[in-house]
Design an enzyme around this catalytic site. Structure first.
Site, PDB file in Angstrom:
ATOM      1  N   ASN A   1      -9.199   5.406 -15.556  1.00 53.48           N
ATOM      2  CA  ASN A   1      -9.097   6.501 -16.527  1.00 53.48           C
ATOM      3  C   ASN A   1      -7.665   6.445 -17.063  1.00 53.48           C
ATOM      4  O   ASN A   1      -6.735   6.907 -16.409  1.00 53.48           O
ATOM      5  CB  ASN A   1      -9.388   7.820 -15.814  1.00 53.48           C
ATOM      6  CG  ASN A   1      -9.317   9.008 -16.748  1.00 53.48           C
ATOM      7  OD1 ASN A   1      -8.962   8.870 -17.921  1.00 53.48           O
ATOM      8  ND2 ASN A   1      -9.657  10.181 -16.248  1.00 53.48           N
TER       9      ASN A   1
ATOM     10  N   LYS B   1      -5.324   6.696 -13.846  1.00 54.61           N
ATOM     11  CA  LYS B   1      -5.966   7.199 -12.626  1.00 54.61           C
ATOM     12  C   LYS B   1      -7.016   6.174 -12.247  1.00 54.61           C
ATOM     13  O   LYS B   1      -7.678   5.626 -13.135  1.00 54.61           O
ATOM     14  CB  LYS B   1      -6.669   8.528 -12.897  1.00 54.61           C
ATOM     15  CG  LYS B   1      -5.735   9.692 -13.054  1.00 54.61           C
ATOM     16  CD  LYS B   1      -6.533  10.988 -13.098  1.00 54.61           C
ATOM     17  CE  LYS B   1      -5.675  12.087 -13.654  1.00 54.61           C
ATOM     18  NZ  LYS B   1      -6.444  13.184 -14.208  1.00 54.61           N
TER      19      LYS B   1
ATOM     20  N   ARG C   1     -13.320   5.078 -18.299  1.00 56.19           N
ATOM     21  CA  ARG C   1     -13.629   6.334 -18.987  1.00 56.19           C
ATOM     22  C   ARG C   1     -13.068   6.201 -20.395  1.00 56.19           C
ATOM     23  O   ARG C   1     -11.872   5.933 -20.577  1.00 56.19           O
ATOM     24  CB  ARG C   1     -12.974   7.504 -18.274  1.00 56.19           C
ATOM     25  CG  ARG C   1     -13.118   8.773 -19.061  1.00 56.19           C
ATOM     26  CD  ARG C   1     -12.529   9.951 -18.339  1.00 56.19           C
ATOM     27  NE  ARG C   1     -12.715  11.140 -19.141  1.00 56.19           N
ATOM     28  CZ  ARG C   1     -11.740  11.974 -19.459  1.00 56.19           C
ATOM     29  NH1 ARG C   1     -10.506  11.755 -19.040  1.00 56.19           N
ATOM     30  NH2 ARG C   1     -11.990  13.038 -20.189  1.00 56.19           N
TER      31      ARG C   1
ATOM     32  N   HIS D   1     -16.340  16.306 -21.791  1.00 57.89           N
ATOM     33  CA  HIS D   1     -16.717  16.549 -20.384  1.00 57.89           C
ATOM     34  C   HIS D   1     -18.131  16.056 -20.087  1.00 57.89           C
ATOM     35  O   HIS D   1     -18.764  16.487 -19.122  1.00 57.89           O
ATOM     36  CB  HIS D   1     -16.649  18.046 -20.016  1.00 57.89           C
ATOM     37  CG  HIS D   1     -15.261  18.581 -19.848  1.00 57.89           C
ATOM     38  ND1 HIS D   1     -14.918  19.874 -20.182  1.00 57.89           N
ATOM     39  CD2 HIS D   1     -14.125  17.999 -19.396  1.00 57.89           C
ATOM     40  CE1 HIS D   1     -13.634  20.068 -19.935  1.00 57.89           C
ATOM     41  NE2 HIS D   1     -13.131  18.936 -19.454  1.00 57.89           N
TER      42      HIS D   1
ATOM     43  N   HIS E   1     -17.578  23.676 -16.804  1.00 62.16           N
ATOM     44  CA  HIS E   1     -16.517  22.819 -16.286  1.00 62.16           C
ATOM     45  C   HIS E   1     -15.190  23.528 -16.552  1.00 62.16           C
ATOM     46  O   HIS E   1     -14.743  23.628 -17.699  1.00 62.16           O
ATOM     47  CB  HIS E   1     -16.537  21.437 -16.968  1.00 62.16           C
ATOM     48  CG  HIS E   1     -15.479  20.524 -16.442  1.00 62.16           C
ATOM     49  ND1 HIS E   1     -15.756  19.402 -15.707  1.00 62.16           N
ATOM     50  CD2 HIS E   1     -14.128  20.596 -16.515  1.00 62.16           C
ATOM     51  CE1 HIS E   1     -14.626  18.819 -15.342  1.00 62.16           C
ATOM     52  NE2 HIS E   1     -13.622  19.522 -15.838  1.00 62.16           N
TER      53      HIS E   1
ATOM     54  N   GLY F   1     -11.440  23.292 -15.644  1.00 67.22           N
ATOM     55  CA  GLY F   1     -10.297  22.582 -15.056  1.00 67.22           C
ATOM     56  C   GLY F   1      -9.097  22.880 -15.919  1.00 67.22           C
ATOM     57  O   GLY F   1      -8.928  24.010 -16.381  1.00 67.22           O
ATOM     58  N   ASN F   2      -8.247  21.877 -16.174  1.00 64.97           N
ATOM     59  CA  ASN F   2      -7.190  22.085 -17.169  1.00 64.97           C
ATOM     60  C   ASN F   2      -7.825  22.252 -18.539  1.00 64.97           C
ATOM     61  O   ASN F   2      -7.447  23.093 -19.328  1.00 64.97           O
ATOM     62  CB  ASN F   2      -6.224  20.913 -17.160  1.00 64.97           C
ATOM     63  CG  ASN F   2      -5.157  21.111 -16.110  1.00 64.97           C
ATOM     64  OD1 ASN F   2      -4.614  22.208 -15.982  1.00 64.97           O
ATOM     65  ND2 ASN F   2      -4.889  20.078 -15.345  1.00 64.97           N
TER      66      ASN F   2
ATOM     67  N   ARG G   1      -4.709  25.044 -24.096  1.00 60.29           N
ATOM     68  CA  ARG G   1      -5.417  25.101 -25.394  1.00 60.29           C
ATOM     69  C   ARG G   1      -5.958  26.502 -25.640  1.00 60.29           C
ATOM     70  O   ARG G   1      -6.451  27.152 -24.723  1.00 60.29           O
ATOM     71  CB  ARG G   1      -6.585  24.109 -25.413  1.00 60.29           C
ATOM     72  CG  ARG G   1      -6.183  22.665 -25.326  1.00 60.29           C
ATOM     73  CD  ARG G   1      -7.414  21.774 -25.576  1.00 60.29           C
ATOM     74  NE  ARG G   1      -7.115  20.391 -25.261  1.00 60.29           N
ATOM     75  CZ  ARG G   1      -7.723  19.684 -24.310  1.00 60.29           C
ATOM     76  NH1 ARG G   1      -8.693  20.239 -23.594  1.00 60.29           N
ATOM     77  NH2 ARG G   1      -7.400  18.434 -24.086  1.00 60.29           N
TER      78      ARG G   1
ATOM     79  N   ASN H   1     -12.779  25.980  -7.033  1.00 56.17           N
ATOM     80  CA  ASN H   1     -11.839  26.536  -6.042  1.00 56.17           C
ATOM     81  C   ASN H   1     -11.435  27.988  -6.237  1.00 56.17           C
ATOM     82  O   ASN H   1     -10.681  28.511  -5.429  1.00 56.17           O
ATOM     83  CB  ASN H   1     -10.547  25.696  -6.039  1.00 56.17           C
ATOM     84  CG  ASN H   1     -10.817  24.256  -5.699  1.00 56.17           C
ATOM     85  OD1 ASN H   1     -11.400  23.969  -4.661  1.00 56.17           O
ATOM     86  ND2 ASN H   1     -10.430  23.350  -6.573  1.00 56.17           N
TER      87      ASN H   1
ATOM     88  N   GLU I   1     -16.666  12.403 -11.576  1.00 53.46           N
ATOM     89  CA  GLU I   1     -16.788  11.558 -12.766  1.00 53.46           C
ATOM     90  C   GLU I   1     -16.644  10.076 -12.413  1.00 53.46           C
ATOM     91  O   GLU I   1     -17.321   9.228 -12.979  1.00 53.46           O
ATOM     92  CB  GLU I   1     -15.724  11.973 -13.796  1.00 53.46           C
ATOM     93  CG  GLU I   1     -16.046  13.337 -14.400  1.00 53.46           C
ATOM     94  CD  GLU I   1     -14.842  14.029 -14.999  1.00 53.46           C
ATOM     95  OE1 GLU I   1     -13.934  14.405 -14.220  1.00 53.46           O
ATOM     96  OE2 GLU I   1     -14.798  14.213 -16.223  1.00 53.46           O
TER      97      GLU I   1
HETATM   98  P1  ADP Z   1      -8.242  18.355 -14.775  1.00 53.98           P
HETATM   99  O1  ADP Z   1      -8.997  19.078 -15.839  1.00 53.98           O
HETATM  100  O2  ADP Z   1      -6.882  17.897 -15.183  1.00 53.98           O
HETATM  101  O3  ADP Z   1      -9.062  17.321 -14.030  1.00 53.98           O
HETATM  102  P2  ADP Z   1      -8.702  20.044 -12.476  1.00 53.98           P
HETATM  103  O4  ADP Z   1     -10.180  19.972 -12.641  1.00 53.98           O
HETATM  104  O5  ADP Z   1      -8.104  19.468 -11.241  1.00 53.98           O
HETATM  105  O6  ADP Z   1      -7.908  19.484 -13.712  1.00 53.98           O
HETATM  106  O7  ADP Z   1      -8.318  21.598 -12.556  1.00 53.98           O
HETATM  107  C1  ADP Z   1      -7.012  22.028 -12.544  1.00 53.98           C
HETATM  108  C2  ADP Z   1      -7.019  23.560 -12.496  1.00 53.98           C
HETATM  109  O8  ADP Z   1      -7.676  23.972 -11.285  1.00 53.98           O
HETATM  110  C3  ADP Z   1      -5.611  24.161 -12.456  1.00 53.98           C
HETATM  111  O9  ADP Z   1      -5.560  25.293 -13.289  1.00 53.98           O
HETATM  112  C4  ADP Z   1      -5.480  24.566 -11.014  1.00 53.98           C
HETATM  113  O10 ADP Z   1      -4.609  25.650 -10.829  1.00 53.98           O
HETATM  114  C5  ADP Z   1      -6.893  24.997 -10.700  1.00 53.98           C
HETATM  115  N1  ADP Z   1      -7.094  25.090  -9.259  1.00 53.98           N
HETATM  116  C6  ADP Z   1      -7.097  24.103  -8.345  1.00 53.98           C
HETATM  117  N2  ADP Z   1      -7.240  24.610  -7.097  1.00 53.98           N
HETATM  118  C7  ADP Z   1      -7.312  25.958  -7.225  1.00 53.98           C
HETATM  119  C8  ADP Z   1      -7.464  27.054  -6.323  1.00 53.98           C
HETATM  120  N3  ADP Z   1      -7.563  26.875  -5.013  1.00 53.98           N
HETATM  121  N4  ADP Z   1      -7.516  28.311  -6.849  1.00 53.98           N
HETATM  122  C9  ADP Z   1      -7.418  28.499  -8.171  1.00 53.98           C
HETATM  123  N5  ADP Z   1      -7.268  27.529  -9.072  1.00 53.98           N
HETATM  124  C10 ADP Z   1      -7.230  26.274  -8.621  1.00 53.98           C
END
Ligand code: ADP
Length: 410
Positions: free
Chosen positions: A7, A14, A98, A188, A216, A218-219, A249, A344, A393
């Site tokens: 990736n 990665k 990817r 995604h 989904h 994440g960031n 964003r 999480n 992924e």
């Molecule tokens: P990416 O989209 O870059 O793959 P991830 O899927 O790893 O990123 O998601 C990153 C997000 O997940 C960040 O905002 C991070 O703070 C949040 N995150 C990870 N672990 C926890 C947790 N235990 N509690 C709350 N947020 C979490």
């Protein structure tokens, strides 16, 4: 077959090395041999490598380009005694990449040929930040392994190519679509395909009967409506900027704001675009961080008003989209959370789902707070099941790589 999954970003690579083949896919016995990230390629790079057996090791090295980064991965992998099945370069049998944007052309993963590379190049104008880095990764892998190694491109957009016209077209002058392919693509897709597959595995549901709404978070954040096993709508659009509030964003805004802010701040449209992509979202509202975990800590420890507001706006946007997608789907069998936040952050799941009690969707607080990996977090009598399914992924890319190589063999 040992597959190197890559990736590649503009200054990052990665990777994972996954042992898989058709039989392992069937039996779900794929094996993750190694993983890692190289950041700041082009200067003093930061390297984090780990294997299934040993913890992550951090180091630094001057790495000029992606080729140097991939060579570093290969030489580390076969010098690593904890990966006995990799003794030399020839023990990596295929590479899966990817690729962010496949436009309308790539509706599925493909074995990489000169023609495919041209196709990915043609999509650069749709993803000027991402596709060039993905191409650099393909070039670097060819240089490192030689032309003989099979390489497969797996696209983030492909899964959403099943969206109907009424979902993917914007209400803009139609010629913008005809001339420039301005439309919703969605991203995604690799994650959503994995989540839908895993849902079927966990529930025994057939593909045709897979009716789920997946989030989904994440960031980058998005939501997808998956009906009869295929994507019928998703919140990211022409670019990943549209839809939910994300780390940096903005997600949806009134497009008139771009011109207004540009005039007020003396910025170009491109600079405002950068602001919407890099300085907005959770970071923009909180003025603290784009990281959800840190925001939750700020609220807990300091009751920070702006951190709380950022989280409220984040959850409210999800709630609006979830309501809309329940209508798009005519109901759903399951709502699935994935991504770093989705997997999480039980408090975020609770904050979203609590507003759907009116239609019989209820979380089991204990399950919600105790599920750290995978499982159902709704009550037994909930009208719709709510689940957490960690995305994978890399595994999906490795499996697609094996499938494409095998099906291409005479
Ligand atoms: P990416 O989209 O870059 O793959 P991830 O899927 O790893 O990123 O998601 C990153 C997000 O997940 C960040 O905002 C991070 O703070 C949040 N995150 C990870 N672990 C926890 C947790 N235990 N509690 C709350 N947020 C979490």
């Amino acid at each position: 077959m040992n597959v190197l999954v890559l990736n590649c970003g503009s200054a990052t690579v990665k990777f994972q090395i996954i042992a898989t083949d058709l039989e392992r896919i069937q039996r779900n016995t794929d094996e993750k041999l190694a993983y890692g990230v190289i950041e700041r390629i082009g200067g003093e790079a930061i390297i984090n490598f780990g294997t299934a057996e040993s913890p992550t090791i951090r180091s630094t090295a001057t790495l000029r380009d992606h080729k140097a980064a991939i060579e570093t991965i290969i030489s580390w992998a076969h010098s690593e005694t904890t990966i006995p099945s990799i003794k030399s370069v020839s023990d990596i049998h295929a590479v899966g990449h990817r690729v962010v944007h496949g436009g309308e052309r790539f509706k599925d993963s493909v074995l990489i040929t000169e023609e495919v590379i041209k196709g990915i190049e043609e999509c650069i104008e749709l993803a000027p930040l991402h596709n060039p880095a993905n191409l650099r990764g393909i070039e670097a892998a060819t240089a490192a392994f030689g032309r003989g190694i099979p390489q497969v491109a797996v696209f983030d957009t492909s899964f959403h190519q099943t969206m109907p016209e009424h979902a993917f077209l914007y209400a803009l002058p139609y010629q913008l679509y005809r001339r420039y392919k301005v439309r919703r693509y969605g991203f995604h897709g690799i994650s959503y395909r994995y989540v839908a597959y895993r849902y079927r595995q966990l529930t025994g549901c057939s593909k045709e009967n897979t009716n789920i709404i997946a989030l989904h978070l994440g960031n980058g954040c998005s939501i997808a409506a998956i009906k009869n096993g295929i994507s019928i709508d998703t919140s990211m659009g022409f670019t990943p900027l549209e839809g939910l509030v994300m780390g940096t964003r903005s997600g949806d805004i009134d497009p008139a704001i771009v011109d207004y802010v540009a005039a007020k701040e003396g910025l170009t449209a491109r600079e405002v675009d950068l602001m919407l992509n890099k300085q907005s979202g959770l970071l923009g509202i909180s003025c603290l961080t784009n990281d959800m975990r840190e925001l939750l800590d700020e609220v807990r420890e300091n009751n920070d008003r702006r951190a709380r507001l950022a989280i409220e706006i984040f959850c409210y946007r999800i709630r609006k989209y979830l309501g809309a997608y329940l209508a798009v789907m005519n109901g759903t069998d399951s709502i699935i959370f994935t991504g770093g936040i989705g997997q999480n952050a039980p408090v975020i799941r609770e904050e979203v789902i609590k507003h759907f009690a009116w239609c019989g969707i209820k979380l089991d607080p204990e399950k919600n707070y105790q599920t750290t990996k995978e499982g159902v977090i709704s009550t037994k009598d909930s009208h719709v099941s709510v689940m957490v399914i960690p995305t994978d992924e890399e595994l999906l890319i490795a499996r697609d790589t094996v499938r494409k190589i095998t099906s291409a063999r005479p």
